[in-house]
Design a protein around this motif. Structure first.
Motif, PDB file in Angstrom:
ATOM      1  N   LYS A 158      -0.346  -0.646  -8.013  1.00  0.00           N
ATOM      2  CA  LYS A 158      -1.164   0.622  -7.802  1.00  0.00           C
ATOM      3  C   LYS A 158      -2.646   0.329  -7.878  1.00  0.00           C
ATOM      4  CE  LYS A 158       0.762   3.246 -10.871  1.00  0.00           C
ATOM      5  NZ  LYS A 158       1.156   4.344 -11.718  1.00  0.00           N
ATOM      6  N   ASN A 159      -2.996  -0.681  -8.615  1.00  0.00           N
ATOM      7  CA  ASN A 159      -4.558  -1.123  -8.963  1.00  0.00           C
ATOM      8  C   ASN A 159      -4.664  -2.438  -8.592  1.00  0.00           C
ATOM      9  OD1 ASN A 159      -5.234   1.589 -10.277  1.00  0.00           O
ATOM     10  ND2 ASN A 159      -3.396   0.973 -11.547  1.00  0.00           N
ATOM     11  N   ALA A 160      -3.972  -3.025  -7.620  1.00  0.00           N
ATOM     12  CA  ALA A 160      -4.527  -4.425  -7.153  1.00  0.00           C
ATOM     13  C   ALA A 160      -5.789  -4.684  -7.115  1.00  0.00           C
ATOM     14  CB  ALA A 160      -3.727  -4.777  -6.129  1.00  0.00           C
ATOM     15  N   LYS A 161      -6.472  -3.898  -6.281  1.00  0.00           N
ATOM     16  CA  LYS A 161      -8.103  -4.048  -6.165  1.00  0.00           C
ATOM     17  C   LYS A 161      -8.713  -4.164  -7.628  1.00  0.00           C
ATOM     18  CE  LYS A 161      -8.342  -2.461  -1.342  1.00  0.00           C
ATOM     19  NZ  LYS A 161      -9.057  -1.306  -0.441  1.00  0.00           N
TER      20      LYS A 161
ATOM     21  N   ILE B 128      14.888  -1.076   1.328  1.00  0.00           N
ATOM     22  CA  ILE B 128      15.041  -0.547   0.025  1.00  0.00           C
ATOM     23  C   ILE B 128      14.131   0.597  -0.232  1.00  0.00           C
ATOM     24  CG2 ILE B 128      15.203  -1.014  -2.360  1.00  0.00           C
ATOM     25  CD1 ILE B 128      15.850  -4.040  -1.773  1.00  0.00           C
ATOM     26  N   SER B 129      12.836   0.409   0.254  1.00  0.00           N
ATOM     27  CA  SER B 129      12.139   1.443   0.195  1.00  0.00           C
ATOM     28  C   SER B 129      12.569   2.819   0.704  1.00  0.00           C
ATOM     29  CB  SER B 129      10.497   1.172   0.663  1.00  0.00           C
ATOM     30  OG  SER B 129      10.136   0.125  -0.176  1.00  0.00           O
ATOM     31  N   GLU B 130      13.049   2.510   1.917  1.00  0.00           N
ATOM     32  CA  GLU B 130      13.569   3.823   2.714  1.00  0.00           C
ATOM     33  C   GLU B 130      14.550   4.318   1.924  1.00  0.00           C
ATOM     34  OE1 GLU B 130      12.680   4.707   6.418  1.00  0.00           O
ATOM     35  OE2 GLU B 130      10.967   4.112   5.048  1.00  0.00           O
ATOM     36  N   GLU B 131      15.517   3.503   1.283  1.00  0.00           N
ATOM     37  CA  GLU B 131      16.632   4.097   0.570  1.00  0.00           C
ATOM     38  C   GLU B 131      16.170   4.904  -0.625  1.00  0.00           C
ATOM     39  OE1 GLU B 131      20.238   5.411   0.106  1.00  0.00           O
ATOM     40  OE2 GLU B 131      19.785   4.356   1.829  1.00  0.00           O
ATOM     41  N   ILE B 132      15.171   4.428  -1.322  1.00  0.00           N
ATOM     42  CA  ILE B 132      14.419   5.304  -2.265  1.00  0.00           C
ATOM     43  C   ILE B 132      13.895   6.486  -2.004  1.00  0.00           C
ATOM     44  CG2 ILE B 132      12.857   5.107  -4.080  1.00  0.00           C
ATOM     45  CD1 ILE B 132      13.507   2.171  -4.298  1.00  0.00           C
ATOM     46  N   ASP B 133      13.277   6.506  -0.890  1.00  0.00           N
ATOM     47  CA  ASP B 133      12.719   7.578  -0.244  1.00  0.00           C
ATOM     48  C   ASP B 133      13.460   8.728   0.118  1.00  0.00           C
ATOM     49  OD1 ASP B 133       9.944   7.568  -0.311  1.00  0.00           O
ATOM     50  OD2 ASP B 133       9.796   6.547   1.402  1.00  0.00           O
TER      51      ASP B 133
ATOM     52  N   ASP C 129       0.746  -1.095   0.055  1.00  0.00           N
ATOM     53  CA  ASP C 129       0.045   0.047   0.037  1.00  0.00           C
ATOM     54  C   ASP C 129       0.700   1.145   0.074  1.00  0.00           C
ATOM     55  OD1 ASP C 129      -2.296  -1.488  -0.051  1.00  0.00           O
ATOM     56  OD2 ASP C 129      -2.308  -1.628   2.359  1.00  0.00           O
ATOM     57  N   ARG C 130       1.980   1.314   0.742  1.00  0.00           N
ATOM     58  CA  ARG C 130       2.900   2.341   0.902  1.00  0.00           C
ATOM     59  C   ARG C 130       3.628   2.550  -0.340  1.00  0.00           C
ATOM     60  NH1 ARG C 130       8.547   2.391   4.270  1.00  0.00           N
ATOM     61  NH2 ARG C 130       9.531   3.999   2.732  1.00  0.00           N
ATOM     62  N   ILE C 131       4.062   1.520  -0.955  1.00  0.00           N
ATOM     63  CA  ILE C 131       4.856   1.538  -2.320  1.00  0.00           C
ATOM     64  C   ILE C 131       3.800   2.117  -3.527  1.00  0.00           C
ATOM     65  CG2 ILE C 131       5.663   0.128  -4.359  1.00  0.00           C
ATOM     66  CD1 ILE C 131       6.964  -1.665  -1.627  1.00  0.00           C
ATOM     67  N   ALA C 132       2.682   1.611  -3.540  1.00  0.00           N
ATOM     68  CA  ALA C 132       1.697   2.028  -4.550  1.00  0.00           C
ATOM     69  C   ALA C 132       1.484   3.551  -4.240  1.00  0.00           C
ATOM     70  CB  ALA C 132       0.553   1.215  -4.460  1.00  0.00           C
ATOM     71  N   ALA C 133       0.950   4.080  -2.939  1.00  0.00           N
ATOM     72  CA  ALA C 133       0.957   5.393  -2.951  1.00  0.00           C
ATOM     73  C   ALA C 133       1.947   6.399  -3.343  1.00  0.00           C
ATOM     74  CB  ALA C 133       0.548   5.842  -1.413  1.00  0.00           C
TER      75      ALA C 133
ATOM     76  N   MET D 144       9.064   5.533  -6.372  1.00  0.00           N
ATOM     77  CA  MET D 144       9.066   4.455  -5.569  1.00  0.00           C
ATOM     78  C   MET D 144       8.713   3.102  -6.652  1.00  0.00           C
ATOM     79  SD  MET D 144       9.467   2.957  -2.893  1.00  0.00           S
ATOM     80  CE  MET D 144       9.463   4.394  -1.951  1.00  0.00           C
ATOM     81  N   GLU D 145       8.887   3.237  -7.890  1.00  0.00           N
ATOM     82  CA  GLU D 145       8.907   2.218  -8.757  1.00  0.00           C
ATOM     83  C   GLU D 145       9.957   1.392  -9.006  1.00  0.00           C
ATOM     84  OE1 GLU D 145       5.320   5.014 -10.584  1.00  0.00           O
ATOM     85  OE2 GLU D 145       7.398   5.119  -9.556  1.00  0.00           O
ATOM     86  N   LEU D 146      11.209   2.011  -8.514  1.00  0.00           N
ATOM     87  CA  LEU D 146      12.413   1.701  -8.553  1.00  0.00           C
ATOM     88  C   LEU D 146      12.676   0.148  -7.464  1.00  0.00           C
ATOM     89  CD1 LEU D 146      14.804   4.551  -9.020  1.00  0.00           C
ATOM     90  CD2 LEU D 146      13.958   2.837 -10.726  1.00  0.00           C
ATOM     91  N   VAL D 147      11.638   0.363  -6.531  1.00  0.00           N
ATOM     92  CA  VAL D 147      11.598  -0.813  -5.516  1.00  0.00           C
ATOM     93  C   VAL D 147      11.362  -2.220  -6.228  1.00  0.00           C
ATOM     94  CG1 VAL D 147       9.311  -1.078  -4.670  1.00  0.00           C
ATOM     95  CG2 VAL D 147      11.170  -1.500  -3.168  1.00  0.00           C
ATOM     96  N   LEU D 148      10.743  -1.983  -7.345  1.00  0.00           N
ATOM     97  CA  LEU D 148      10.034  -3.238  -8.344  1.00  0.00           C
ATOM     98  C   LEU D 148      11.319  -3.541  -9.147  1.00  0.00           C
ATOM     99  CD1 LEU D 148       6.722  -2.058  -9.166  1.00  0.00           C
ATOM    100  CD2 LEU D 148       7.062  -3.180  -7.116  1.00  0.00           C
ATOM    101  N   LEU D 149      12.314  -2.962  -9.403  1.00  0.00           N
ATOM    102  CA  LEU D 149      13.299  -3.472 -10.367  1.00  0.00           C
ATOM    103  C   LEU D 149      14.064  -4.599  -9.938  1.00  0.00           C
ATOM    104  CD1 LEU D 149      14.214  -2.074 -12.799  1.00  0.00           C
ATOM    105  CD2 LEU D 149      16.060  -0.932 -11.811  1.00  0.00           C
ATOM    106  N   PRO D 150      14.064  -4.928  -8.778  1.00  0.00           N
ATOM    107  CA  PRO D 150      14.868  -6.372  -8.466  1.00  0.00           C
ATOM    108  C   PRO D 150      13.711  -7.486  -8.624  1.00  0.00           C
ATOM    109  CG  PRO D 150      15.258  -4.880  -6.600  1.00  0.00           C
ATOM    110  CD  PRO D 150      14.281  -4.201  -7.784  1.00  0.00           C
ATOM    111  N   ILE D 151      12.516  -7.163  -9.167  1.00  0.00           N
ATOM    112  CA  ILE D 151      11.658  -8.220  -9.434  1.00  0.00           C
ATOM    113  C   ILE D 151      12.005  -8.451 -11.014  1.00  0.00           C
ATOM    114  CG2 ILE D 151       9.436  -8.814  -9.798  1.00  0.00           C
ATOM    115  CD1 ILE D 151       8.217  -7.228  -7.631  1.00  0.00           C
TER     116      ILE D 151
END
Length: 472
Positions: A241-244, A104-109, A60-64, A115-122
């Motif tokens: 972002k649009n999981a629901k 990783i999210s903290e470092e990006i913040d 939720d935080r990452i999406a926001a 915040m999309e960069l937290v998905l790059l390791p996927i």
């Protein structure tokens, strides 16, 4: 979706190493942007300013906090549909990422990056720190050996910073910051350059400019892997972002720190550290995949990533631990050169102690000080001291004394592995750098082993490649 694209998606999502397209020359094109890292860090914001209660779960935080618009592109839609139809994949990736998502999210913040960069390791590794691509890119962020060194990731017998989650994340975001400055703030071209190298992206931009065409990512003519790389990231962002909306039930990872980096105050046996933390050795190693042995490196880095609940107590316990209790006698390798394990003799060499065994090594054809020192876990400098050598050149049949930090049997096995070699036939397009990357060796060693000097490689030429004890 047509069948070819469907099969491509399946293959792409199972493979890792998307950074394998990068070249050394590309990364040297950054020029004056090399200092942009300090600019990002100088604008860092405190993570304490953000209330965790606003977003109780990480996704939720990452999406926001995502910043980039979702492109209306066929490849983005195709990848999005694949992710929606395969929710198990996202659950598996989340399970791997859970200990590291907050970190990783903290470092990006802090760097005020999307915040999309937290998905790059996927996209890069499916959040597997031990992933290795066909091109020998390694870790969550898939660094090649040379590029890892360029961004400060130490690699030696004991430790590979490309697998270290904290260090590799810092390096990857440093590089991404440089790319973003280089491409004038265009994040999609920056992400594409992380995959293919900035030289390749800039060349495509220059071609479009010359033709009066747009220079946005989706207008460029790039290799297929890169043309899929950015859409995969943007499709993931759209799903998160649009999981629901898409009927996806994302795993609920609490939005709080899971791990913290502690100072080990010197070399430590991981089994000892695990016992002090009331953890199993596999659990500790999963958090510290950069450690190649069951001990930390005698030359550092002196840190461990551990669960936050044990961090303070463990750091204090290691700081107060007596030197003789830090390393076990049955450790995979105990460092010769650690003052707690060895003593200096009058002539400046080191004497044998309980933690080291004097091994006599007979020099074989092809041996060098570097291969012998690497196999026994000692330094070339110490080898020269112990044997009073003034030159690095060795002769076949020469016998060297090695104060080996392991039992003689293990040490001999290690050197036997180090002496393995293979023949490699040069192919069209090969370079010394690309061959060295392929086998995870140094260019200088490749040149020395084959007496190349300044000669150019020719297709069909046969080279000798000596393999290290990792079995590469």
């Amino acid at each position: 979706m047509n069948m070819k694209l469907h099969l491509a998606l399946l293959g792409a999502l199972l493979l890792t190493g998307c950074q394998a397209l990068q070249t050394d020359s590309d990364k040297n094109n950054l020029g004056s942007t090399v200092n942009v890292m300090s600019d990002y860090r100088s604008h860092a914001t405190s993570a304490l300013d953000r209330s965790e209660s606003s977003y109780p779960y990480m996704w939720d935080r990452i999406a926001a906090e995502m910043q980039l618009p979702t492109p209306n592109d066929p490849d983005v839609i195709a990848f999005r549909d694949w992710y929606i139809k395969h929710p198990k994949y996202l659950r598996t990736v989340t399970e791997r990422a859970t200990p590291f998502l907050h970190l990783i999210s903290e470092e990006i913040d802090k760097r005020q990056m999307p915040m999309e960069l937290v998905l790059l390791p996927i996209v890069e590794s499916a959040y597997n720190p031990n992933a290795r691509s066909h091109g020998n890119a390694v870790g969550l962020w898939q660094f090649l050996s040379v590029s890892g060194q360029r961004y400060g990731l130490k690699q030696d017998y004991w430790y590979d910073g490309r697998r270290d989650v904290v260090s590799s994340t810092q390096a990857a975001l440093d590089y991404m910051a440089q790319l973003n400055a280089y491409f004038g703030g265009d994040w999609l071209n920056s992400v594409a350059a992380y995959n293919a190298g900035e030289g390749r992206i800039q060349s495509a931009i220059d071609i479009n400019k010359a033709k009066g065409k747009s220079t946005d990512f989706f207008s460029l003519n790039l290799p297929r892997q890169t043309m899929e790389y950015v859409p995969r990231l943007m499709a993931l962002a759209d799903v998160i972002k649009n999981a629901k909306k898409y009927g996806i039930d994302l795993p609920k990872v609490p939005n709080h720190p899971y791990v913290r980096l502690i100072d080990t105050h010197g070399q430590i046996d991981l089994r000892t550290a695990a016992e002090q933390a009331n953890m199993s050795l596999p659990e500790l190693k999963r958090l510290n995949p950069g450690l190649s042995r069951n001990t930390t490196s005698p030359k550092g880095p002196n840190h461990l990533l551990v669960p936050v609940g044990v961090a303070d107590e463990l750091e204090l316990a290691l700081a107060e631990m007596a030197p003789q209790k830090r390393m076990r006698s049955d450790s995979d390798l105990i460092a010769v050169g650690d003052d707690s394990n060895v003593s200096a003799t009058g002539d400046g060499s080191r004497s044998q102690t309980a933690s080291s065994i004097a091994v006599h090594h007979k020099v074989k054809r092809g041996d060098t000080l570097w291969t012998i020192a690497s196999a026994y876990g000692v330094s070339e400098k110490d080898l020269m001291k112990w044997n009073r050598l003034t030159k690095k050149k060795l002769k076949s049949g020469q016998v060297l004394v090695v104060n080996a930090p392991v039992a003689a049997k293990k040490a001999k096995l290690a050197i036997a592995k180090a002496n393995k070699s293979k023949r490699y036939e040069v192919r069209r397009g090969d370079s010394l750098t690309s061959i060295a990357e392929k086998f995870q060796i140094k260019v200088n060693d490749l040149v020395r082993w084959n007496g190349l000097g300044h000669n150019h490689l020719k297709p069909g030429q046969t080279l000798t490649v000596r393999l290290d004890d990792s079995g590469v």
